[in-house]
Design a protein around this motif. Structure first.
Motif, short mmCIF file in Angstrom:
data_model
loop_
_atom_site.label_atom_id
_atom_site.label_comp_id
_atom_site.label_asym_id
_atom_site.label_seq_id
_atom_site.Cartn_x
_atom_site.Cartn_y
_atom_site.Cartn_z
N PRO A 1 -2.98 -10.35 -6.97
CA PRO A 1 -1.90 -9.37 -6.86
C PRO A 1 -2.43 -7.94 -6.93
O PRO A 1 -3.36 -7.67 -7.70
CB PRO A 1 -1.02 -9.68 -8.07
CG PRO A 1 -1.82 -10.50 -8.98
CD PRO A 1 -2.90 -11.16 -8.20
N SER B 1 1.76 -17.00 -6.73
CA SER B 1 2.80 -16.78 -7.74
C SER B 1 2.38 -17.34 -9.09
O SER B 1 2.77 -16.83 -10.14
CB SER B 1 4.13 -17.36 -7.27
OG SER B 1 4.12 -18.76 -7.43
N GLU C 1 -0.03 -14.70 -10.49
CA GLU C 1 0.72 -13.51 -10.91
C GLU C 1 1.23 -13.59 -12.34
O GLU C 1 1.39 -12.58 -13.00
CB GLU C 1 1.92 -13.32 -9.98
CG GLU C 1 1.83 -12.11 -9.12
CD GLU C 1 3.00 -12.03 -8.15
OE1 GLU C 1 2.96 -11.12 -7.32
OE2 GLU C 1 3.93 -12.84 -8.24
N ARG C 2 1.47 -14.79 -12.79
CA ARG C 2 2.00 -14.92 -14.14
C ARG C 2 0.96 -14.56 -15.19
O ARG C 2 1.30 -14.24 -16.31
CB ARG C 2 2.43 -16.38 -14.39
CG ARG C 2 3.80 -16.67 -13.87
CD ARG C 2 4.12 -18.13 -14.10
NE ARG C 2 4.40 -18.78 -12.83
CZ ARG C 2 4.39 -20.10 -12.67
NH1 ARG C 2 4.08 -20.89 -13.67
NH2 ARG C 2 4.70 -20.60 -11.50
N GLY D 1 2.72 -6.86 -14.37
CA GLY D 1 4.13 -7.13 -14.09
C GLY D 1 5.02 -5.99 -14.55
O GLY D 1 4.56 -5.00 -15.12
N ALA E 1 6.19 -12.59 -12.81
CA ALA E 1 4.94 -11.82 -12.74
C ALA E 1 4.60 -11.27 -14.11
O ALA E 1 5.43 -10.67 -14.78
CB ALA E 1 5.07 -10.70 -11.72
#
Ligand SMILES: Nc1nc2c(ncn2[C@@H]2O[C@H](COP(=O)(O)OP(=O)(O)OP(=O)(O)O)[C@@H](O)[C@H]2O)c(=O)[nH]1
Ligand SMILES: Nc1nc2c(ncn2[C@@H]2O[C@H](COP(=O)(O)OP(=O)(O)OP(=O)(O)O)[C@@H](O)[C@H]2O)c(=O)[nH]1
Ligand SMILES: [Mg+2]
Ligand SMILES: [Mg+2]
Lengths: 693, 402
Positions: free
Chosen positions: A84, A180, A183-184, A189, A201
């Motif tokens: 990301p 995805s 992204e966590r 985020g 995120a």
């Protein structure tokens, strides 16, 4: 679609040249082992083969926030959109993309969380400020940092509620990953209390310590780990801290700069740390050139200035400086035009002498436009430079050691076979071995005793030298600290709340570093000379006839030579501890405060120096011990041969003897070919393989 | 510099107080404070344009003042601080913060002025905005070849801050740190200009960038303004806005409004402080100071005496030491002229004769300042003639009086 821009270049994949040499070496080694069935030889060869097959090159992308590191990593790995990226500071976790990991793991991911101790350490490190060269931590900053750490905890708790405590120390594993999932864990985020674009995120980012993601080796030519790191110079000081803590885990560095501000003081500071870590395999990538209006006018001067300043900083080391654009590279890979200014691309392509179709870029079809973008994006240069760097790095490390060890072992093997042949072809028949079992045992004992005595002496001398160095360094730190005390008392006496105190600790760091590196080199050199002399001394214990047979055996010195000084602990932030706190310290005299501060400096630097020395001392001792063990194994093998170990017993027939001789002859020929080939490879790698005398 | 004294009685009072206390070394604090306020009221508030190198400071200043004297480039500039003030014509001069006397030499361009390594280059221009404020284009920070301390020092001379940050890497730790080290008063009157927002990579998510900036910084700055230099430059050619919509979209209008607001605030605050000072500290002492001054008016005879002894000093110096250089001789002459000029400035001395004499001395000082004297051997000769002439004038002034 069959545009070339989209495809990794076959045969020129990053690391392909390194891989080819490595494969060649492995192939020859396989033939070597097939020719000589000796068990002990296999034991010696096995770790070398392991070092080759398990080797894993590690490249880290480092640089200031928003230089474009994550985007560039996506381009280099041909995984557009994997990591990301964002307009705000984003990457928070060191993310390792493993291609062809030696463990055989080629998919999925592991996200490791801080455990209690690590979390605490991070929080405490938070108390030590990320400003490496500016030293002392001022009061207001301490507050600011505590706030940041608090906020981080708070955020993690908000996001994870009761999961928070149970997650610490654990890891999340995935068989498959996509954007995805990543992204966590690895990016900041949006703040959880805000209106959120993507609630997932950044969910775990505050507690994630490291992310490991696994892929097949494609598109790389060699097993490789590409690391993306959080940006330095972020007002969130912890991010820089995290990156700094991980610098040592990589051997190769791509320093990403923004063309908007090519080479700032912050970048120079980063390069200084790399230099202190003895990481000189660096390439500089000046990114975002697509955003500079009329770059053509300033192009050469810009590159020249970056080069000159770096050269200055690195004392003459010539670092490649590439100019490019991750946006153009990304466009060439994905075809996504949204970030592209076609005019800038056209102007720059013209400047670089790229042939444009008639009517300019506008009239070109999409594949052509993308191919042009790739050409000027700098990505190809980056790939080539990395390939060269990987090969050069390998030559001076694992590949070089392996090749020279193999040359020596193959020569010994051929010597062994020659001894056997000698016996087998003797007129007077077998049994007249040079050594009897008893004299052989005596000889081994003689060597062993002498070796262990000398090795002990070498180790002892080393310990003394290190101890002396430590005293020396501590003396430097004390002298420096005392010299500061008086001035400091004056400053403190007139200090107002919120004002900064500056003690420039860099002169001390530099003095300690220079002193340490100089003595390190001396100690290393001493040990090296001692080991070489010892090889000679040990051979001289024998009659000339035996000595001649031992001429290929030397005490290995590569292990000792490959150690390098580690000065990074010196560049850690030093805390100013006014343990009573600001208010309390107001009531103390400035003299006492100054003394306290000076003590903290002294204690912390003493700790650093001890750390510098202890880890390296142990490594030297291990290296010496390992060399001594291998030496004994090698010598024993030849002595056993001289005692007739592999020659059939006295009563065998003439025919049997002749058959044995023929077999040995065949083996000798095979081994000799192997020796030649290995010498060839070693020569290609630029290694010295000539015998001493 | 425009003169505001005509419509500001406070200035007249401050000016009188300053001249009455000029000789008093001991009046220290009050005199300095009055001087600071006088300068603050007499000249326009100064706007310091600061930020890291290549953040767009010069692009911004250029388009505010409507010239392209300073080159803009992605390469770090090597020019010193540039101070823009109002003037009816364009002039380029040099200055040092420690020098009180103005250096009147003029230069054809910035580069030749920069060769003298001055602390700052002073540019006067007939630009509208300069009637309202002076602008200081500061050297960029975070440049490995330039220490930021110098830049910080220079910001001490300003009242309003425009901090430029490039949207691409907005507000990094080095910026925050340098900004935090600026004087508190200056920070209170700060505007954050976020440049480069025209770039495609920024445009698409500017709202998110602005969100972060607002969350983190709105309490530290008077305003946060996204700015597009290229567009603003097109909309405002040569200092006047030709395309109002584009100028607004570029952030120019918002920027000017905010500068005007802060300038008004600064003026109001200076005026209020001046009034308070006059009322509390100056007025109570003014009568006594005037009386004291009247009693200590130098007599023309005394001035003449001073002049003669100084000139005698120069003469015996020159005769005693034949190796004395032209430069040293000229600087001795200049000092003598300044000495007596200062005596003549005493507020107690009045009348047309004094005024004429003052003009003579000022003219002479001007000659020495600008080295308008002939080159070579004729220079000292000319200087000696000027001294002779001045002595003559002083003599007849003293004779008239006596
Ligand atoms: N125009 C242009 N945009 C770029 C380039 N490289 C990156 N970007 C954009 O710049 C922004 C930041 O890129 P990132 O890859 O997140 O930067 P980073 O260095 O990883 O940032 P941190 O992880 O926060 O330190 C993204 O919006 C990218 O699309 C480039 O060469 N040209
Ligand atoms: N696209 C774009 N470019 C800008 C903007 N502002 C400045 N630039 C460019 O950024 C570069 C640096 O601008 P300068 O105005 O020279 O920056 P500076 O802050 O004066 O730099 P130093 O004097 O070196 O400290 C130049 O190439 C400008 O054209 C902007 O708003 N948008
Ligand atoms: Mg990133
Ligand atoms: Mg500039």
């Amino acid at each position: 679609m069959n545009d070339q821009a989209n495809q990794p270049r076959v045969g020129q994949a990053i690391g392909a040249s390194l891989e080819a040499t490595k494969q060649n070496l492995l192939d020859v080694t396989q033939r070597f082992v097939a020719a000589d069935a000796d068990e002990e030889l296999r034991d010696r060869v096995e770790p070398i083969v392991d070092s080759l097959t398990s080797h894993f090159s590690k490249v880290a992308f480092v640089g200031q926030v928003k230089a474009g590191k994550s985007t560039l990593v996506n381009c280099l790995t041909h995984k557009a959109d994997l990591l990301p990226s964002d307009i705000n500071p984003w990457t928070t976790v060191v993310t390792q993309l493993n291609f062809g990991h030696p463990s055989g793991r080629h998919s999925g991911a592991i996200f490791r969380f801080f455990d209690d101790a690590q979390w605490d350490r991070l929080a405490k490190r938070g108390g030590r400020l990320g400003e490496l060269t500016e030293g002392l931590l001022e009061d207001y900053k301490k507050e600011m940092l505590n706030e940041q750490v608090e906020a981080m905890r708070h955020r993690a708790q908000l996001r994870l509620s009761d999961q928070f405590e149970t997650l610490l120390g654990k890891a999340h594993r995935f068989e498959k990953v996509n954007r995805s999932v990543i992204e966590r864990y690895v990016c900041s985020g949006d703040a959880p209390q805000e209106r959120i674009r993507n609630p997932q995120a950044g969910r775990f980012n505050d507690i994630t310590r490291v992310a490991e993601i696994y892929f097949e080796q494609e598109p790389f030519g060699t097993p490789i780990c590409v690391m993306d790191t959080p940006g330095i110079n972020d007002p969130l000081l912890i991010r820089e801290e995290i990156t700094q803590q991980h610098l040592e885990n990589a051997e190769y560095f791509v320093v990403v700069l923004s063309a908007h501000q090519p080479l700032t003081e912050s970048d120079v500071r980063l390069v200084r740390i790399l230099k202190a870590l003895k990481r000189d395999q660096i390439v500089v990538f000046v990114n975002r050139i697509d955003e500079i209006h009329h770059l053509a006018e300033d192009f050469e001067e810009l590159r020249g200035r970056v080069k000159a300043n770096l050269n200055n900083e690195l004392e003459g080391l010539d670092v490649p400086v590439l100019m490019g654009s991750a946006a153009w590279a990304n466009y060439s890979i994905t075809g996504d035009e949204s970030d592209i200014d076609p005019e800038a691309l056209e102007e720059f392509a013209k400047f670089r002498g790229v042939e444009l179709p008639e009517g300019g870029l506008e009239n070109a079809d999409e594949p052509t436009r993308r191919a042009i973008a790739r050409q000027v994006s700098g990505l190809t240069e980056l790939e080539d430079t990395l390939s060269t760097m990987l090969l050069n790095g390998a030559k001076s490390s694992f590949l070089g050691s392996a090749a020279s060890a193999l040359v020596s072992l193959s020569r010994q093997s051929s010597e062994q076979t020659k001894i056997r042949l000698d016996y087998l072809s003797q007129e007077s028949g077998p049994g007249r071995t040079v050594l009897t079992p008893e004299t052989k045992e005596e000889a081994i004992k003689l060597v062993r005793d002498r070796l262990s005595m000398r090795a002990h002496a070498i180790t002892q001398a080393g310990r003394n030298a290190w101890a002396k160095l430590l005293t020396n360094l501590e003396g430097d730190a004390t002298k420096f600290a005392k010299a500061q005390q008086e001035g400091l008392a004056g400053v403190l006496a007139t200090l107002k709340r919120g004002q900064d105190i500056h003690i420039d600790l860099d002169p001390l760091r530099d003095r300690l570093r220079d002193n340490y590196v100089k003595r390190f080199d001396e100690i290393q050199n001493r040990i090296w000379l001692d080991l070489r002399a010892l090889s000679k001394e040990l051979r001289e214990l024998f009659d000339p006839e035996i000595e001649k047979r031992l001429r290929h055996i030397n005490i290995e010195t590569l292990g000792v030579l490959s150690l390098s000084p580690r000065t990074d602990p010196l560049y850690r932030t030093v805390t100013l501890d006014l343990s009573t706190g600001w208010l309390g310290s107001l009531f103390e005299s400035s003299g006492t405060k100054a003394e306290k501060m000076v003590n903290t400096i002294q204690v912390q630097f003493a700790d650093m120096c001890r750390e510098l020395i202890e880890s390296r001392r142990e490594e030297f001792e291990t290296a010496v011990e390992r060399s001594a063990n291998s030496y004994i194994i090698d010598v024993t093998r030849i002595l056993e041969e001289l005692a007739g170990k592999n020659v059939s017993s006295v009563d065998t027939s003439e025919a049997k003897r002749e058959a044995d001789a023929a077999e040995a002859q065949a083996q000798l020929e095979l081994t000799e070919t192997v020796v030649k080939e290995l010498e060839g490879i070693a020569e290609e790698l630029g290694l010295e393989t000539e015998l001493d005398d | 510099m425009t003169d505001n004294s005509s419509h500001m009685p406070e200035l007249a009072v401050l000016s009188e107080f300053l001249s009455l206390t000029a000789q008093e070394e001991s009046s220290g604090g009050l005199h300095d404070e009055a001087h600071r306020l006088y300068v603050g009221l007499h000249s326009q508030p100064r706007v310091a344009v600061a930020g890291e190198f290549s953040s767009g400071k010069s692009s911004l200043v250029n388009l505010l003042v409507g010239t392209d004297l300073v080159q803009t480039s992605v390469l770090a500039s090597r020019l010193p601080t540039i101070l823009y003030e109002y003037g009816t014509e364009q002039k380029i001069m040099v200055g040092w913060w420690s020098d009180t006397a103005e250096d009147k030499r003029e230069f054809a361009d910035l580069d030749s002025a920069a060769e003298l390594k001055p602390d700052f280059i002073r540019v006067t221009l007939p630009a509208d905005i300069l009637r309202m404020v002076s602008l200081i284009d500061l050297p960029g920070t975070n440049d490995p070849l330039r220490a930021k301390e110098r830049t910080l020092e220079m910001a001490d001379n300003a009242h309003i801050l425009l901090w430029c940050t490039n949207a691409v890497q907005a507000w990094r730790e080095t910026e925050r740190r340098t900004w935090s080290q600026l004087p508190g008063q200056l920070k209170e009157n700060g505007i954050l200009v976020i440049t480069h927002v025209d770039l495609p990579s920024i445009r698409k998510s500017l709202d998110r960038l602005m969100k972060r900036m607002t969350d983190e910084l709105s309490s530290h700055f008077h305003a946060l303004i996204p700015f597009q230099s290229p567009k603003a430059a097109k909309a405002r050619k040569d200092g006047t806005v030709s395309n109002k919509t584009a100028w607004e979209e570029a952030g120019g209008a918002q920027l000017l409004e905010n500068i005007a607001t802060l300038a008004a605030t600064v003026r109001k605050e200076s005026l209020a402080s001046a009034r308070a000072l006059i009322e509390k500290e100056i007025n109570p002492r003014l009568e006594a100071l005037r009386a004291e001054a009247a009693a200590s008016v130098p007599k023309p005879g005394e001035i003449l005496e001073e002049w003669r002894s100084t000139v005698d000093g120069i003469v015996s110096r020159v005769e005693g030491d034949k190796s004395i250089g032209t430069d040293e001789f000229l600087s001795l002459c200049r000092a003598a002229v300044q000495d007596v000029s200062r005596m003549l400035e005493h507020p107690g001395l009045e009348g047309p004769a004094v005024a004429a004499l003052k003009a003579e001395f000022r003219g002479a000082a001007h000659m020495f300042d600008q080295s308008r004297l002939a080159d070579g051997d004729e220079g000292p000769e000319e200087a000696a003639l000027i001294l002779l002439q001045l002595g003559y004038e002083l003599g007849s002034f003293a004779a008239q009086d006596g």
